[in-house]
Design a protein around this motif. Structure first.
Motif, mmCIF file in Angstrom:
data_model
loop_
_atom_site.group_PDB
_atom_site.id
_atom_site.type_symbol
_atom_site.label_atom_id
_atom_site.label_comp_id
_atom_site.label_asym_id
_atom_site.label_seq_id
_atom_site.Cartn_x
_atom_site.Cartn_y
_atom_site.Cartn_z
ATOM 1 N N LEU A 1 76.579 14.442 -19.756
ATOM 2 C CA LEU A 1 76.215 13.052 -19.552
ATOM 3 C C LEU A 1 76.761 12.498 -18.246
ATOM 4 C CD1 LEU A 1 76.700 12.018 -23.248
ATOM 5 C CD2 LEU A 1 74.549 12.378 -22.043
ATOM 6 N N GLY A 2 77.853 13.085 -17.757
ATOM 7 C CA GLY A 2 78.351 12.665 -16.454
ATOM 8 C C GLY A 2 77.337 12.972 -15.365
ATOM 9 N N ARG A 3 76.665 14.113 -15.520
ATOM 10 C CA ARG A 3 75.633 14.484 -14.557
ATOM 11 C C ARG A 3 74.449 13.526 -14.643
ATOM 12 N NH1 ARG A 3 73.921 15.133 -9.888
ATOM 13 N NH2 ARG A 3 72.114 16.492 -9.606
ATOM 14 N N MET A 4 74.145 13.055 -15.844
ATOM 15 C CA MET A 4 73.057 12.094 -16.000
ATOM 16 C C MET A 4 73.345 10.822 -15.210
ATOM 17 S SD MET A 4 70.560 13.220 -17.894
ATOM 18 C CE MET A 4 69.795 11.674 -18.393
ATOM 19 N N ALA A 5 74.582 10.358 -15.288
ATOM 20 C CA ALA A 5 74.953 9.146 -14.567
ATOM 21 C C ALA A 5 74.868 9.362 -13.058
ATOM 22 C CB ALA A 5 76.364 8.714 -14.961
ATOM 23 N N GLU A 6 75.348 10.527 -12.602
ATOM 24 C CA GLU A 6 75.270 10.845 -11.177
ATOM 25 C C GLU A 6 73.820 10.891 -10.717
ATOM 26 O OE1 GLU A 6 77.248 14.535 -10.610
ATOM 27 O OE2 GLU A 6 79.192 13.812 -11.322
ATOM 28 N N PHE A 7 72.974 11.457 -11.571
ATOM 29 C CA PHE A 7 71.562 11.575 -11.231
ATOM 30 C C PHE A 7 70.936 10.201 -11.035
ATOM 31 C CE2 PHE A 7 67.956 14.799 -12.266
ATOM 32 C CZ PHE A 7 67.948 15.171 -10.932
ATOM 33 N N GLY A 8 71.363 9.244 -11.849
ATOM 34 C CA GLY A 8 70.833 7.889 -11.706
ATOM 35 C C GLY A 8 71.104 7.312 -10.329
ATOM 36 N N HIS A 9 72.304 7.541 -9.813
ATOM 37 C CA HIS A 9 72.646 7.044 -8.473
ATOM 38 C C HIS A 9 71.843 7.785 -7.400
ATOM 39 C CE1 HIS A 9 75.838 4.353 -9.735
ATOM 40 N NE2 HIS A 9 76.339 5.311 -10.490
ATOM 41 N N GLU A 10 71.589 9.070 -7.622
ATOM 42 C CA GLU A 10 70.800 9.836 -6.657
ATOM 43 C C GLU A 10 69.349 9.348 -6.630
ATOM 44 O OE1 GLU A 10 71.273 13.943 -7.651
ATOM 45 O OE2 GLU A 10 73.455 13.867 -7.481
ATOM 46 N N ARG B 1 57.729 6.243 -8.693
ATOM 47 C CA ARG B 1 57.203 7.584 -8.982
ATOM 48 C C ARG B 1 57.721 8.602 -7.968
ATOM 49 N NH1 ARG B 1 56.962 11.787 -9.257
ATOM 50 N NH2 ARG B 1 55.326 13.312 -9.727
ATOM 51 N N ARG B 2 57.715 8.253 -6.713
ATOM 52 C CA ARG B 2 58.156 9.178 -5.685
ATOM 53 C C ARG B 2 59.671 9.414 -5.763
ATOM 54 N NH1 ARG B 2 53.760 10.421 -5.655
ATOM 55 N NH2 ARG B 2 54.935 12.262 -6.297
ATOM 56 N N ALA B 3 60.434 8.396 -6.156
ATOM 57 C CA ALA B 3 61.880 8.585 -6.329
ATOM 58 C C ALA B 3 62.154 9.576 -7.445
ATOM 59 C CB ALA B 3 62.556 7.249 -6.621
ATOM 60 N N PHE B 4 61.270 9.611 -8.444
ATOM 61 C CA PHE B 4 61.428 10.547 -9.561
ATOM 62 C C PHE B 4 61.106 11.984 -9.165
ATOM 63 C CE2 PHE B 4 60.752 7.130 -13.054
ATOM 64 C CZ PHE B 4 62.100 6.794 -12.981
ATOM 65 N N ASP B 5 60.629 12.195 -7.941
ATOM 66 C CA ASP B 5 60.455 13.572 -7.455
ATOM 67 C C ASP B 5 61.787 14.308 -7.509
ATOM 68 O OD1 ASP B 5 57.747 13.393 -6.966
ATOM 69 O OD2 ASP B 5 57.984 12.890 -4.838
ATOM 70 N N LEU B 6 62.872 13.558 -7.367
ATOM 71 C CA LEU B 6 64.200 14.155 -7.425
ATOM 72 C C LEU B 6 64.449 14.791 -8.794
ATOM 73 C CD1 LEU B 6 66.806 14.315 -5.628
ATOM 74 C CD2 LEU B 6 67.644 12.360 -6.912
ATOM 75 N N VAL B 7 63.794 14.235 -9.818
ATOM 76 C CA VAL B 7 63.941 14.752 -11.177
ATOM 77 C C VAL B 7 62.974 15.901 -11.436
ATOM 78 C CG1 VAL B 7 63.873 14.158 -13.626
ATOM 79 C CG2 VAL B 7 64.643 12.461 -11.957
ATOM 80 N N THR B 8 61.740 15.752 -10.964
ATOM 81 C CA THR B 8 60.709 16.746 -11.285
ATOM 82 C C THR B 8 60.771 17.984 -10.406
ATOM 83 O OG1 THR B 8 59.082 15.704 -9.803
ATOM 84 C CG2 THR B 8 59.157 14.933 -12.088
ATOM 85 N N ALA C 1 68.405 6.314 -7.376
ATOM 86 C CA ALA C 1 68.441 4.998 -6.720
ATOM 87 C C ALA C 1 68.487 5.149 -5.202
ATOM 88 C CB ALA C 1 69.646 4.202 -7.209
ATOM 89 N N ALA C 2 69.253 6.125 -4.719
ATOM 90 C CA ALA C 2 69.325 6.366 -3.273
ATOM 91 C C ALA C 2 67.969 6.821 -2.740
ATOM 92 C CB ALA C 2 70.388 7.408 -2.967
ATOM 93 N N ALA C 3 67.276 7.665 -3.502
ATOM 94 C CA ALA C 3 65.947 8.123 -3.092
ATOM 95 C C ALA C 3 64.965 6.954 -3.070
ATOM 96 C CB ALA C 3 65.457 9.215 -4.040
ATOM 97 N N LEU C 4 65.081 6.065 -4.046
ATOM 98 C CA LEU C 4 64.205 4.889 -4.099
ATOM 99 C C LEU C 4 64.402 4.004 -2.874
ATOM 100 C CD1 LEU C 4 62.235 3.040 -5.679
ATOM 101 C CD2 LEU C 4 64.244 2.064 -6.824
ATOM 102 N N ALA C 5 65.635 3.841 -2.467
ATOM 103 C CA ALA C 5 65.944 2.971 -1.332
ATOM 104 C C ALA C 5 65.373 3.497 -0.015
ATOM 105 C CB ALA C 5 67.447 2.778 -1.209
ATOM 106 N N THR C 6 65.097 4.788 0.054
ATOM 107 C CA THR C 6 64.566 5.370 1.292
ATOM 108 C C THR C 6 63.042 5.391 1.339
ATOM 109 O OG1 THR C 6 64.544 7.653 0.426
ATOM 110 C CG2 THR C 6 66.586 6.873 1.447
ATOM 111 N N ARG C 7 62.390 4.980 0.263
ATOM 112 C CA ARG C 7 60.931 4.999 0.247
ATOM 113 C C ARG C 7 60.376 3.959 1.229
ATOM 114 N NH1 ARG C 7 59.275 9.396 -0.620
ATOM 115 N NH2 ARG C 7 57.216 8.412 -0.631
#
Length: 209
Positions: free
Chosen positions: A74-83, A102-109, A85-91
């Motif tokens: 779950l710690g990784r889940m929290a870290e992923f959320g910040h990552e 959707r494009r920020a979620f590319d980090l997940v997919t 958010a950082a990807a979203l800010a660069t769109r």
């Protein structure tokens, strides 16, 4: 005196201390070991003692780095959320908020496309531990506090970003689409790419703002 002043540490420095860097490195090493054992044995069948032994730690020392076994995941889940958010800010600013999410979620997919076997093991981990799934959901909802402010800004919100109803609805809907895509991906034996399923899920909703 001037020479001494130039070489003295700056007060209020935000640089992590050696102790903090060492702690972070150890947490990362233990997490890597734990995920390997989870993949080989399953989450429930892997004990804290096994993880600690593989890492060369005592059980007591393990708990200095992680409060529980679940915290490793779950710690990784929290870290992923910040990552995310950082990807979203660069769109690009020209993107509509829904498309930017959707494009920020590319980090997940993307990891599913690059290393499907690893992703399958990790998703099986979540599926096999019901209690962990419940806490995973709580962590994902925690993503809202990191994603909502950026979506509110893109919508031109003039209120407190975290109280922007439009932004909260969009982010909550996007996370729900991601969850539904994960469910479909695992139910379909991972045959369809997660990215395609997420495209389908998010295309069922529209936003006009």
């Amino acid at each position: 005196m001037a020479e001494t002043s130039r070489t003295s540490p700056t007060r209020g420095s935000t640089q992590p201390s050696l102790r903090e860097r060492t702690r972070a490195a150890m947490r990362a090493e233990v997490s890597e070991i734990a995920f390997r054992l989870f993949a080989e044995q399953g989450f429930e069948n892997t004990t804290v003692e096994q993880i600690a032994a593989e890492a060369g730690l005592s059980r007591t020392t393990f708990f200095r780095y992680f409060g529980t076994k679940e915290e490793l995941v779950l710690g990784r889940m929290a870290e992923f959320g910040h990552e995310v958010a950082a990807a979203l800010a660069t769109r690009p600013e020209s993107e509509r908020p829904w498309e930017a999410l959707r494009r920020a979620f590319d980090l997940v997919t993307q990891p599913q496309a690059d290393a499907p076997e690893l992703s399958q093991n990790q998703m099986q981990l979540f599926s096999d531990a019901c209690a962990l799934m419940t806490r995973q959901w709580d962590k994902e909802q925690g993503w809202q506090s990191t994603l909502v402010p950026e979506i509110s800004r893109r919508l031109g919100g003039d209120t407190d970003p975290l109280n922007d109803l439009r932004a909260r609805v969009l982010v909550a809907s996007a996370i729900s689409c991601l969850d539904a895509s994960y469910d479909a991906w695992t139910a379909g034996d991972r045959k369809a790419p997660l990215s395609v399923l997420l495209d389908q899920a998010m295309s069922t909703l529209s936003e006009e703002n």
